[in-house]
Design an enzyme around this catalytic site. Structure first.
Site, PDB file in Angstrom:
ATOM      1  N   GLY A 164      -3.170  -3.496  -2.500  1.00 19.53           N
ATOM      2  CA  GLY A 164      -1.967  -3.365  -1.681  1.00 19.53           C
ATOM      3  C   GLY A 164      -2.013  -4.182  -0.409  1.00 19.53           C
ATOM      4  O   GLY A 164      -3.011  -4.205   0.289  1.00 19.53           O
TER       5      GLY A 164
ATOM      6  N   GLU B 128      -1.604  -5.106   3.362  1.00 23.32           N
ATOM      7  CA  GLU B 128      -1.711  -4.301   4.577  1.00 23.32           C
ATOM      8  C   GLU B 128      -1.526  -5.174   5.812  1.00 23.32           C
ATOM      9  O   GLU B 128      -1.822  -6.368   5.802  1.00 23.32           O
ATOM     10  CB  GLU B 128      -3.105  -3.636   4.670  1.00 23.32           C
TER      11      GLU B 128
ATOM     12  N   THR C 179      -1.945   2.663  -8.132  1.00 17.59           N
ATOM     13  CA  THR C 179      -3.083   3.335  -8.766  1.00 17.59           C
ATOM     14  C   THR C 179      -2.614   4.311  -9.836  1.00 17.59           C
ATOM     15  O   THR C 179      -3.150   4.358 -10.947  1.00 17.59           O
ATOM     16  CB  THR C 179      -3.927   4.072  -7.706  1.00 17.59           C
TER      17      THR C 179
ATOM     18  N   ASN D 128      -1.154   6.038   2.884  1.00 15.88           N
ATOM     19  CA  ASN D 128      -1.450   6.498   1.530  1.00 15.88           C
ATOM     20  C   ASN D 128      -2.742   7.312   1.543  1.00 15.88           C
ATOM     21  O   ASN D 128      -3.757   6.852   2.051  1.00 15.88           O
ATOM     22  CB  ASN D 128      -1.599   5.262   0.620  1.00 15.88           C
TER      23      ASN D 128
ATOM     24  N   SER E 276       0.837  -1.200   0.000  1.00 20.87           N
ATOM     25  CA  SER E 276       0.000   0.000   0.000  1.00 20.87           C
ATOM     26  C   SER E 276       0.873   1.252   0.000  1.00 20.87           C
ATOM     27  O   SER E 276       1.827   1.359   0.772  1.00 20.87           O
ATOM     28  CB  SER E 276      -0.898   0.003   1.240  1.00 20.87           C
ATOM     29  N   GLY E 277       0.558   2.189  -0.894  1.00 17.14           N
ATOM     30  CA  GLY E 277       1.326   3.428  -0.981  1.00 17.14           C
ATOM     31  C   GLY E 277       2.469   3.383  -1.965  1.00 17.14           C
ATOM     32  O   GLY E 277       3.210   4.357  -2.122  1.00 17.14           O
TER      33      GLY E 277
ATOM     34  N   SER F 142      -5.480   5.398  -1.207  1.00 15.29           N
ATOM     35  CA  SER F 142      -5.235   3.957  -1.269  1.00 15.29           C
ATOM     36  C   SER F 142      -6.430   3.227  -1.880  1.00 15.29           C
ATOM     37  O   SER F 142      -7.569   3.397  -1.442  1.00 15.29           O
ATOM     38  CB  SER F 142      -4.976   3.414   0.142  1.00 15.29           C
ATOM     39  N   SER F 143      -6.157   2.399  -2.898  1.00 12.46           N
ATOM     40  CA  SER F 143      -7.222   1.571  -3.491  1.00 12.46           C
ATOM     41  C   SER F 143      -7.585   0.480  -2.498  1.00 12.46           C
ATOM     42  O   SER F 143      -6.724  -0.297  -2.092  1.00 12.46           O
ATOM     43  CB  SER F 143      -6.750   0.931  -4.797  1.00 12.46           C
TER      44      SER F 143
END
Length: 478
Positions: free
Chosen positions: A435, A437, A162, A204, A157-158, A207-208
Protein backbone atom coordinates in the site's frame (compact mmCIF):
# COMPACT_ATOMS: atom_id res chain seq x y z
CA UNK A 1 -26.47 27.56 -19.96
CA UNK A 2 -28.14 24.61 -18.18
CA UNK A 3 -31.89 24.91 -17.56
CA UNK A 4 -33.00 22.90 -14.53
CA UNK A 5 -36.24 22.06 -12.78
CA UNK A 6 -37.06 20.55 -9.42
CA UNK A 7 -35.86 16.94 -9.15
CA UNK A 8 -33.09 17.22 -11.77
CA UNK A 9 -29.64 15.85 -11.00
CA UNK A 10 -26.67 18.06 -11.81
CA UNK A 11 -22.91 18.31 -11.38
CA UNK A 12 -21.58 21.19 -9.31
CA UNK A 13 -18.15 22.24 -10.53
CA UNK A 14 -15.69 23.06 -7.71
CA UNK A 15 -15.68 26.73 -6.68
CA UNK A 16 -11.89 26.78 -6.50
CA UNK A 17 -9.67 24.76 -8.80
CA UNK A 18 -7.22 22.73 -6.73
CA UNK A 19 -5.15 19.64 -7.49
CA UNK A 20 -7.64 17.12 -6.09
CA UNK A 21 -10.89 19.07 -6.59
CA UNK A 22 -13.70 17.23 -8.40
CA UNK A 23 -17.30 18.02 -9.23
CA UNK A 24 -20.01 16.99 -6.75
CA UNK A 25 -23.38 15.50 -7.63
CA UNK A 26 -26.54 17.20 -6.40
CA UNK A 27 -30.34 17.15 -6.81
CA UNK A 28 -32.28 20.34 -7.46
CA UNK A 29 -34.76 21.04 -4.65
CA UNK A 30 -36.07 24.32 -6.02
CA UNK A 31 -35.46 26.53 -9.06
CA UNK A 32 -36.96 30.01 -8.80
CA UNK A 33 -36.15 33.15 -10.79
CA UNK A 34 -32.63 32.01 -11.63
CA UNK A 35 -31.90 30.85 -8.09
CA UNK A 36 -31.26 27.14 -7.49
CA UNK A 37 -31.55 25.25 -4.18
CA UNK A 38 -29.67 21.94 -4.19
CA UNK A 39 -29.07 18.95 -1.91
CA UNK A 40 -25.61 17.55 -2.69
CA UNK A 41 -24.10 14.08 -2.26
CA UNK A 42 -22.36 15.19 0.94
CA UNK A 43 -25.78 15.76 2.54
CA UNK A 44 -25.65 19.56 2.48
CA UNK A 45 -28.45 21.81 1.25
CA UNK A 46 -27.80 25.38 0.01
CA UNK A 47 -28.57 27.99 -2.63
CA UNK A 48 -26.14 28.21 -5.51
CA UNK A 49 -24.44 31.50 -6.28
CA UNK A 50 -25.24 32.89 -9.78
CA UNK A 51 -21.66 32.34 -10.95
CA UNK A 52 -21.50 28.69 -9.83
CA UNK A 53 -20.91 26.46 -12.86
CA UNK A 54 -23.22 23.45 -13.25
CA UNK A 55 -23.61 20.62 -15.74
CA UNK A 56 -26.46 18.24 -16.47
CA UNK A 57 -25.97 14.72 -15.10
CA UNK A 58 -26.29 11.75 -17.45
CA UNK A 59 -29.15 9.35 -16.48
CA UNK A 60 -26.65 6.50 -15.95
CA UNK A 61 -24.98 8.46 -13.13
CA UNK A 62 -28.19 8.98 -11.16
CA UNK A 63 -28.86 5.46 -9.86
CA UNK A 64 -25.42 3.93 -10.36
CA UNK A 65 -24.28 1.04 -12.56
CA UNK A 66 -22.50 -2.28 -11.94
CA UNK A 67 -19.97 -1.70 -14.74
CA UNK A 68 -18.62 1.83 -14.97
CA UNK A 69 -17.73 1.36 -18.64
CA UNK A 70 -21.42 2.06 -19.28
CA UNK A 71 -21.37 5.42 -17.45
CA UNK A 72 -22.36 8.37 -19.59
CA UNK A 73 -20.32 10.66 -17.33
CA UNK A 74 -17.06 8.75 -17.56
CA UNK A 75 -14.86 11.14 -15.58
CA UNK A 76 -13.43 11.20 -12.06
CA UNK A 77 -16.53 12.75 -10.48
CA UNK A 78 -18.79 10.23 -12.25
CA UNK A 79 -16.69 7.30 -11.06
CA UNK A 80 -16.55 8.57 -7.47
CA UNK A 81 -20.31 9.21 -7.34
CA UNK A 82 -21.08 5.78 -8.75
CA UNK A 83 -18.93 4.12 -6.08
CA UNK A 84 -20.56 6.28 -3.38
CA UNK A 85 -24.10 5.38 -4.45
CA UNK A 86 -23.33 1.67 -4.51
CA UNK A 87 -21.44 1.81 -1.19
CA UNK A 88 -24.45 3.45 0.50
CA UNK A 89 -26.56 0.55 -0.79
CA UNK A 90 -23.98 -1.93 0.66
CA UNK A 91 -22.56 -2.91 -2.74
CA UNK A 92 -18.81 -2.74 -2.19
CA UNK A 93 -17.82 -4.18 -5.58
CA UNK A 94 -18.08 -2.45 -8.97
CA UNK A 95 -16.60 -3.35 -12.35
CA UNK A 96 -14.71 -1.19 -14.81
CA UNK A 97 -14.51 -3.66 -17.65
CA UNK A 98 -12.38 -6.54 -16.37
CA UNK A 99 -11.16 -4.48 -13.40
CA UNK A 100 -12.92 -4.90 -10.05
CA UNK A 101 -13.05 -1.85 -7.79
CA UNK A 102 -13.54 -2.72 -4.11
CA UNK A 103 -14.39 -0.23 -1.37
CA UNK A 104 -13.43 -1.42 2.11
CA UNK A 105 -16.63 -1.79 4.21
CA UNK A 106 -14.67 -2.15 7.50
CA UNK A 107 -17.08 -4.85 8.60
CA UNK A 108 -17.76 -8.53 7.94
CA UNK A 109 -20.32 -9.00 5.16
CA UNK A 110 -22.21 -12.29 4.57
CA UNK A 111 -21.16 -12.52 0.92
CA UNK A 112 -18.25 -14.98 1.13
CA UNK A 113 -20.06 -18.20 2.00
CA UNK A 114 -19.74 -21.65 0.40
CA UNK A 115 -23.02 -20.94 -1.39
CA UNK A 116 -21.52 -17.78 -2.94
CA UNK A 117 -18.49 -19.77 -4.09
CA UNK A 118 -20.73 -22.25 -5.91
CA UNK A 119 -22.85 -19.41 -7.31
CA UNK A 120 -19.90 -17.76 -9.06
CA UNK A 121 -18.32 -20.96 -10.27
CA UNK A 122 -17.89 -21.09 -14.08
CA UNK A 123 -19.69 -17.78 -14.58
CA UNK A 124 -18.44 -15.06 -16.91
CA UNK A 125 -17.78 -11.57 -15.59
CA UNK A 126 -21.04 -9.63 -15.79
CA UNK A 127 -23.40 -12.60 -15.47
CA UNK A 128 -23.74 -11.97 -11.73
CA UNK A 129 -23.23 -8.87 -9.56
CA UNK A 130 -19.59 -7.76 -9.20
CA UNK A 131 -17.61 -9.86 -6.72
CA UNK A 132 -14.01 -10.81 -5.90
CA UNK A 133 -15.01 -14.44 -6.51
CA UNK A 134 -15.89 -13.56 -10.12
CA UNK A 135 -12.35 -12.27 -10.69
CA UNK A 136 -10.81 -15.39 -9.16
CA UNK A 137 -13.10 -17.67 -11.19
CA UNK A 138 -12.34 -15.75 -14.38
CA UNK A 139 -8.61 -16.23 -13.75
CA UNK A 140 -9.15 -19.96 -13.13
CA UNK A 141 -11.29 -20.44 -16.27
CA UNK A 142 -8.86 -18.48 -18.45
CA UNK A 143 -5.93 -20.46 -17.05
CA UNK A 144 -7.54 -23.75 -18.07
CA UNK A 145 -8.38 -22.32 -21.47
CA UNK A 146 -5.39 -20.11 -22.36
CA UNK A 147 -2.62 -20.78 -19.79
CA UNK A 148 -0.97 -18.82 -16.97
CA UNK A 149 -2.90 -15.91 -15.42
CA UNK A 150 -2.18 -13.13 -12.92
CA UNK A 151 -4.44 -11.22 -10.53
CA UNK A 152 -3.07 -7.84 -9.43
CA UNK A 153 -4.46 -6.37 -6.22
CA UNK A 154 -3.48 -2.75 -5.68
CA UNK A 155 -4.63 0.29 -3.73
CA UNK A 156 -3.63 2.61 -0.95
CA UNK A 157 -3.03 1.43 2.60
CA UNK A 158 -6.28 0.32 4.23
CA UNK A 159 -8.07 -0.39 0.95
CA UNK A 160 -8.51 -4.08 1.79
CA UNK A 161 -5.80 -5.68 -0.37
CA UNK A 162 -4.79 -8.27 2.23
CA UNK A 163 -8.37 -9.50 2.69
CA UNK A 164 -8.94 -9.57 -1.08
CA UNK A 165 -5.82 -11.69 -1.51
CA UNK A 166 -7.04 -14.15 1.13
CA UNK A 167 -10.48 -14.35 -0.52
CA UNK A 168 -8.91 -15.11 -3.91
CA UNK A 169 -6.87 -17.92 -2.36
CA UNK A 170 -9.92 -19.20 -0.48
CA UNK A 171 -11.94 -19.34 -3.70
CA UNK A 172 -9.21 -21.04 -5.75
CA UNK A 173 -8.65 -23.62 -3.02
CA UNK A 174 -12.40 -24.34 -2.87
CA UNK A 175 -13.03 -24.79 -6.60
CA UNK A 176 -9.89 -26.79 -7.40
CA UNK A 177 -11.86 -29.78 -6.16
CA UNK A 178 -9.31 -31.86 -4.26
CA UNK A 179 -9.55 -30.28 -0.77
CA UNK A 180 -6.05 -31.60 -0.20
CA UNK A 181 -3.44 -30.99 2.49
CA UNK A 182 -1.48 -28.66 0.19
CA UNK A 183 -4.50 -26.38 -0.17
CA UNK A 184 -4.79 -26.19 3.61
CA UNK A 185 -1.07 -25.39 3.89
CA UNK A 186 -1.34 -22.53 1.38
CA UNK A 187 -4.21 -20.99 3.36
CA UNK A 188 -2.36 -21.46 6.65
CA UNK A 189 0.58 -19.41 5.36
CA UNK A 190 -1.54 -16.26 5.75
CA UNK A 191 -1.58 -15.98 9.57
CA UNK A 192 2.20 -16.49 9.69
CA UNK A 193 2.98 -13.89 7.03
CA UNK A 194 0.54 -11.43 8.60
CA UNK A 195 2.07 -11.86 12.05
CA UNK A 196 5.62 -11.18 10.87
CA UNK A 197 4.84 -8.73 8.05
CA UNK A 198 1.72 -6.79 9.12
CA UNK A 199 1.27 -4.02 11.67
CA UNK A 200 -1.19 -1.46 12.94
CA UNK A 201 -0.87 1.92 11.19
CA UNK A 202 -2.93 5.07 11.58
CA UNK A 203 -4.96 4.02 8.53
CA UNK A 204 -5.24 0.28 8.96
CA UNK A 205 -5.15 -2.10 11.93
CA UNK A 206 -3.71 -4.92 9.79
CA UNK A 207 -1.55 -3.18 7.21
CA UNK A 208 0.79 -5.34 5.11
CA UNK A 209 4.25 -3.81 5.41
CA UNK A 210 5.69 -5.88 2.58
CA UNK A 211 4.71 -6.87 -0.93
CA UNK A 212 4.01 -10.47 -1.86
CA UNK A 213 3.47 -12.50 -4.97
CA UNK A 214 1.87 -15.92 -4.60
CA UNK A 215 2.22 -18.24 -7.58
CA UNK A 216 -0.31 -21.08 -7.31
CA UNK A 217 0.45 -24.16 -9.42
CA UNK A 218 -2.28 -26.35 -10.90
CA UNK A 219 -1.97 -29.64 -12.76
CA UNK A 220 -3.61 -30.18 -16.14
CA UNK A 221 -6.81 -31.33 -14.43
CA UNK A 222 -7.08 -27.99 -12.60
CA UNK A 223 -6.13 -29.28 -9.14
CA UNK A 224 -3.72 -27.34 -6.92
CA UNK A 225 -0.34 -29.05 -6.76
CA UNK A 226 1.65 -26.42 -4.90
CA UNK A 227 2.55 -22.76 -4.62
CA UNK A 228 5.49 -20.43 -4.21
CA UNK A 229 5.61 -17.12 -2.34
CA UNK A 230 7.88 -14.23 -3.25
CA UNK A 231 8.26 -11.34 -0.81
CA UNK A 232 9.75 -7.92 -1.42
CA UNK A 233 10.33 -4.55 0.28
CA UNK A 234 9.75 -5.51 3.90
CA UNK A 235 9.51 -2.25 5.88
CA UNK A 236 12.43 -2.88 8.24
CA UNK A 237 12.43 0.65 9.67
CA UNK A 238 9.20 -0.19 11.54
CA UNK A 239 11.12 -2.62 13.76
CA UNK A 240 13.09 0.22 15.36
CA UNK A 241 10.65 3.15 15.17
CA UNK A 242 6.92 3.73 14.80
CA UNK A 243 4.86 6.87 14.26
CA UNK A 244 2.32 8.01 16.85
CA UNK A 245 -0.63 5.60 17.29
CA UNK A 246 1.12 2.85 15.33
CA UNK A 247 2.55 -0.51 16.41
CA UNK A 248 5.53 -2.66 15.59
CA UNK A 249 4.88 -5.97 13.79
CA UNK A 250 2.03 -8.02 15.30
CA UNK A 251 4.29 -10.92 16.25
CA UNK A 252 6.04 -9.02 19.07
CA UNK A 253 2.77 -8.29 20.86
CA UNK A 254 1.47 -11.79 20.15
CA UNK A 255 4.42 -13.57 21.78
CA UNK A 256 4.27 -11.39 24.89
CA UNK A 257 0.52 -11.98 25.22
CA UNK A 258 0.43 -15.66 24.25
CA UNK A 259 3.57 -17.35 25.56
CA UNK A 260 3.48 -19.32 28.80
CA UNK A 261 5.12 -17.90 31.91
CA UNK A 262 7.81 -20.57 31.67
CA UNK A 263 8.68 -19.59 28.09
CA UNK A 264 8.80 -15.93 29.07
CA UNK A 265 11.07 -16.76 31.98
CA UNK A 266 13.51 -18.61 29.73
CA UNK A 267 13.59 -15.66 27.32
CA UNK A 268 13.62 -13.15 30.21
CA UNK A 269 10.67 -11.27 28.75
CA UNK A 270 8.16 -8.98 30.47
CA UNK A 271 5.17 -6.85 29.40
CA UNK A 272 5.25 -4.86 26.11
CA UNK A 273 5.46 -1.57 28.02
CA UNK A 274 9.01 -2.49 29.07
CA UNK A 275 10.47 -2.46 25.54
CA UNK A 276 11.59 0.65 23.68
CA UNK A 277 10.89 -0.90 20.27
CA UNK A 278 7.22 -1.43 21.22
CA UNK A 279 6.23 1.81 22.94
CA UNK A 280 7.30 4.56 20.54
CA UNK A 281 3.88 4.74 18.89
CA UNK A 282 2.14 4.75 22.32
CA UNK A 283 -0.27 2.10 21.02
CA UNK A 284 0.32 -1.23 22.73
CA UNK A 285 -3.22 -2.53 22.27
CA UNK A 286 -5.02 -2.80 18.96
CA UNK A 287 -8.81 -2.69 19.24
CA UNK A 288 -10.46 -5.78 17.80
CA UNK A 289 -7.32 -7.93 17.91
CA UNK A 290 -6.71 -10.67 20.47
CA UNK A 291 -2.92 -11.03 20.49
CA UNK A 292 -2.94 -14.10 22.74
CA UNK A 293 -5.46 -15.98 20.58
CA UNK A 294 -3.58 -15.02 17.43
CA UNK A 295 -0.34 -16.38 18.86
CA UNK A 296 -2.09 -19.72 19.30
CA UNK A 297 -3.23 -19.59 15.65
CA UNK A 298 0.31 -18.74 14.53
CA UNK A 299 1.80 -21.73 16.33
CA UNK A 300 -0.89 -24.01 14.89
CA UNK A 301 -0.22 -22.68 11.37
CA UNK A 302 3.52 -23.24 11.85
CA UNK A 303 2.87 -26.89 12.69
CA UNK A 304 0.79 -27.28 9.52
CA UNK A 305 3.66 -25.78 7.52
CA UNK A 306 6.22 -28.17 9.00
CA UNK A 307 7.94 -25.82 11.46
CA UNK A 308 9.17 -28.15 14.21
CA UNK A 309 9.45 -27.12 17.87
CA UNK A 310 13.19 -26.27 17.65
CA UNK A 311 12.44 -24.03 14.64
CA UNK A 312 9.70 -22.18 16.53
CA UNK A 313 11.88 -21.80 19.61
CA UNK A 314 14.75 -20.34 17.57
CA UNK A 315 12.36 -17.78 16.09
CA UNK A 316 11.15 -16.84 19.58
CA UNK A 317 14.76 -16.44 20.73
CA UNK A 318 15.50 -14.08 17.86
CA UNK A 319 12.39 -11.99 18.58
CA UNK A 320 13.30 -11.80 22.27
CA UNK A 321 16.89 -10.79 21.47
CA UNK A 322 15.60 -7.94 19.30
CA UNK A 323 13.52 -6.61 22.19
CA UNK A 324 16.51 -6.80 24.54
CA UNK A 325 18.80 -5.07 22.03
CA UNK A 326 16.24 -2.29 21.66
CA UNK A 327 16.56 -1.53 25.38
CA UNK A 328 20.29 -0.86 25.20
CA UNK A 329 21.19 2.48 26.76
CA UNK A 330 24.51 4.13 25.98
CA UNK A 331 26.58 6.82 27.58
CA UNK A 332 28.88 8.94 25.45
CA UNK A 333 32.32 10.10 26.59
CA UNK A 334 35.68 10.96 25.11
CA UNK A 335 38.98 9.09 25.06
CA UNK A 336 41.90 11.29 23.99
CA UNK A 337 39.47 13.74 22.33
CA UNK A 338 37.78 10.94 20.37
CA UNK A 339 34.09 10.11 20.87
CA UNK A 340 33.46 6.78 22.56
CA UNK A 341 30.46 4.89 23.92
CA UNK A 342 29.76 2.78 26.97
CA UNK A 343 26.71 0.48 27.25
CA UNK A 344 25.18 1.40 30.60
CA UNK A 345 22.81 -1.55 31.10
CA UNK A 346 24.82 -4.35 29.50
CA UNK A 347 23.73 -6.96 32.05
CA UNK A 348 20.01 -6.47 31.37
CA UNK A 349 20.33 -6.11 27.59
CA UNK A 350 23.60 -7.11 25.93
CA UNK A 351 24.13 -10.18 28.08
CA UNK A 352 20.61 -11.47 27.44
CA UNK A 353 20.74 -10.74 23.71
CA UNK A 354 24.13 -12.40 23.20
CA UNK A 355 22.94 -15.50 25.08
CA UNK A 356 19.80 -15.78 22.94
CA UNK A 357 21.67 -15.10 19.69
CA UNK A 358 24.41 -17.51 20.78
CA UNK A 359 27.19 -15.02 20.09
CA UNK A 360 30.12 -13.82 22.21
CA UNK A 361 29.04 -10.94 24.46
CA UNK A 362 32.38 -9.11 24.23
CA UNK A 363 32.41 -9.30 20.41
CA UNK A 364 28.82 -8.06 20.22
CA UNK A 365 29.75 -5.18 22.51
CA UNK A 366 32.69 -4.25 20.26
CA UNK A 367 30.49 -4.47 17.16
CA UNK A 368 28.04 -1.98 18.69
CA UNK A 369 30.56 0.50 20.07
CA UNK A 370 33.41 0.49 17.52
CA UNK A 371 34.08 0.15 13.84
CA UNK A 372 36.92 -1.42 11.90
CA UNK A 373 38.22 -0.01 8.62
CA UNK A 374 40.41 -2.00 6.22
CA UNK A 375 42.68 0.31 4.26
CA UNK A 376 45.78 -0.49 2.17
CA UNK A 377 46.29 -3.80 3.89
CA UNK A 378 45.99 -2.32 7.37
CA UNK A 379 43.22 -2.55 9.94
CA UNK A 380 42.16 0.56 11.84
CA UNK A 381 39.65 0.31 14.73
CA UNK A 382 37.96 3.46 16.05
CA UNK A 383 35.29 4.02 18.70
CA UNK A 384 31.78 5.25 17.95
CA UNK A 385 29.83 8.09 19.50
CA UNK A 386 26.57 7.45 21.36
CA UNK A 387 24.31 8.33 18.45
CA UNK A 388 26.38 6.28 16.01
CA UNK A 389 26.30 3.31 18.37
CA UNK A 390 22.49 3.37 18.52
CA UNK A 391 22.35 3.61 14.72
CA UNK A 392 24.55 0.50 14.49
CA UNK A 393 22.27 -1.29 16.95
CA UNK A 394 19.19 -0.41 14.87
CA UNK A 395 20.89 -1.51 11.64
CA UNK A 396 21.85 -4.83 13.25
CA UNK A 397 18.29 -5.43 14.44
CA UNK A 398 16.82 -4.62 11.03
CA UNK A 399 19.27 -7.01 9.40
CA UNK A 400 18.43 -9.81 11.84
CA UNK A 401 14.66 -9.40 11.40
CA UNK A 402 14.95 -9.10 7.62
CA UNK A 403 16.94 -12.33 7.33
CA UNK A 404 14.55 -14.12 9.68
CA UNK A 405 11.61 -13.02 7.53
CA UNK A 406 13.32 -14.33 4.38
CA UNK A 407 14.01 -17.63 6.17
CA UNK A 408 10.36 -17.94 7.27
CA UNK A 409 9.14 -17.43 3.69
CA UNK A 410 11.68 -20.01 2.47
CA UNK A 411 10.47 -22.45 5.14
CA UNK A 412 6.85 -21.96 4.03
CA UNK A 413 7.88 -22.49 0.39
CA UNK A 414 9.67 -25.71 1.35
CA UNK A 415 6.31 -27.03 2.57
CA UNK A 416 4.02 -25.78 -0.21
CA UNK A 417 6.26 -25.85 -3.29
CA UNK A 418 6.15 -28.98 -5.42
CA UNK A 419 8.98 -28.89 -8.01
CA UNK A 420 7.61 -29.81 -11.42
CA UNK A 421 8.58 -29.28 -15.02
CA UNK A 422 6.93 -26.12 -16.36
CA UNK A 423 5.10 -28.09 -19.03
CA UNK A 424 3.44 -30.16 -16.29
CA UNK A 425 1.60 -27.30 -14.60
CA UNK A 426 -0.28 -24.02 -15.12
CA UNK A 427 -0.29 -21.15 -12.66
CA UNK A 428 -2.27 -18.23 -11.31
CA UNK A 429 -0.18 -15.49 -9.73
CA UNK A 430 -1.72 -13.19 -7.11
CA UNK A 431 0.25 -9.97 -6.63
CA UNK A 432 -0.58 -8.08 -3.44
CA UNK A 433 1.00 -4.67 -4.02
CA UNK A 434 2.37 -2.86 -0.97
CA UNK A 435 0.00 0.00 0.00
CA UNK A 436 1.15 3.51 -0.90
CA UNK A 437 1.94 5.62 2.19
CA UNK A 438 2.79 9.26 2.86
CA UNK A 439 4.05 9.79 6.42
CA UNK A 440 4.95 13.01 8.20
CA UNK A 441 8.54 11.77 8.06
CA UNK A 442 9.36 9.69 4.97
CA UNK A 443 12.58 7.70 4.91
CA UNK A 444 14.59 6.65 1.85
CA UNK A 445 13.15 3.17 2.41
CA UNK A 446 9.62 4.60 2.13
CA UNK A 447 10.60 6.41 -1.06
CA UNK A 448 11.77 3.10 -2.58
CA UNK A 449 8.54 1.38 -1.50
CA UNK A 450 6.35 4.12 -2.99
CA UNK A 451 8.38 4.22 -6.21
CA UNK A 452 8.02 0.45 -6.65
CA UNK A 453 4.28 0.71 -5.97
CA UNK A 454 3.84 3.51 -8.50
CA UNK A 455 5.78 1.54 -11.13
CA UNK A 456 3.68 -1.60 -10.56
CA UNK A 457 0.49 0.46 -10.59
CA UNK A 458 1.48 2.11 -13.88
CA UNK A 459 2.26 -1.27 -15.41
CA UNK A 460 -1.12 -2.55 -14.21
CA UNK A 461 -3.03 0.43 -15.64
CA UNK A 462 -1.20 0.36 -18.97
CA UNK A 463 -1.80 -3.37 -19.42
CA UNK A 464 -5.49 -3.23 -18.45
CA UNK A 465 -6.33 -0.29 -20.70
CA UNK A 466 -4.48 -1.86 -23.63
CA UNK A 467 -6.43 -5.06 -23.01
CA UNK A 468 -9.73 -3.13 -22.97
CA UNK A 469 -8.70 -1.25 -26.13
CA UNK A 470 -8.09 -4.52 -27.97
CA UNK A 471 -11.49 -5.87 -26.83
CA UNK A 472 -13.28 -2.69 -28.00
CA UNK A 473 -11.56 -2.87 -31.39
CA UNK A 474 -12.73 -6.47 -31.75
CA UNK A 475 -16.30 -5.41 -30.91
CA UNK A 476 -16.18 -2.58 -33.48
CA UNK A 477 -14.92 -4.96 -36.16
CA UNK A 478 -18.03 -7.08 -35.71
Amino acid sequence: MVIVTKGDFIWLEPEHRREFSVAVGAQVQMADAGRILVHDDDGDEYWLSPERRIKAMHPSSIQGVEDMISLGDLHEAGIMRNLLIRYKEHFIYTYTGSILVAVNPYQILPIYTAEQIQLYRSKKIGELPPHIFAIADNAYSNMKRYGDQCVIISGESGAGKTESTKLCLQYLAAISGQHSWIEQQILESNPILEAFGNAKTIRNDNSSRFGKYIDIHFNKQGFIEGAKIEQYLLEKSRIVSQAHDERNYHIFYCILAGMSQEEKRKLELQDPTNYFYLIQGKSIKCEGRDDAAEFSDIRSAMKVLMFNEPDVWEVLKILASILHLGNIQVSGHQIKNIDATHIVNAVQTLQRASRLLEVNERELNLALTSRTIFMRGETVTTTLGAEQSLDVRDALVKGIYGRMFVWIVAKINAAIFNPMEKKEYMSIGVLDIFGFENFDKNSYEQFCINWANESLQQLFITHCFKHEQVNLLKVNEH
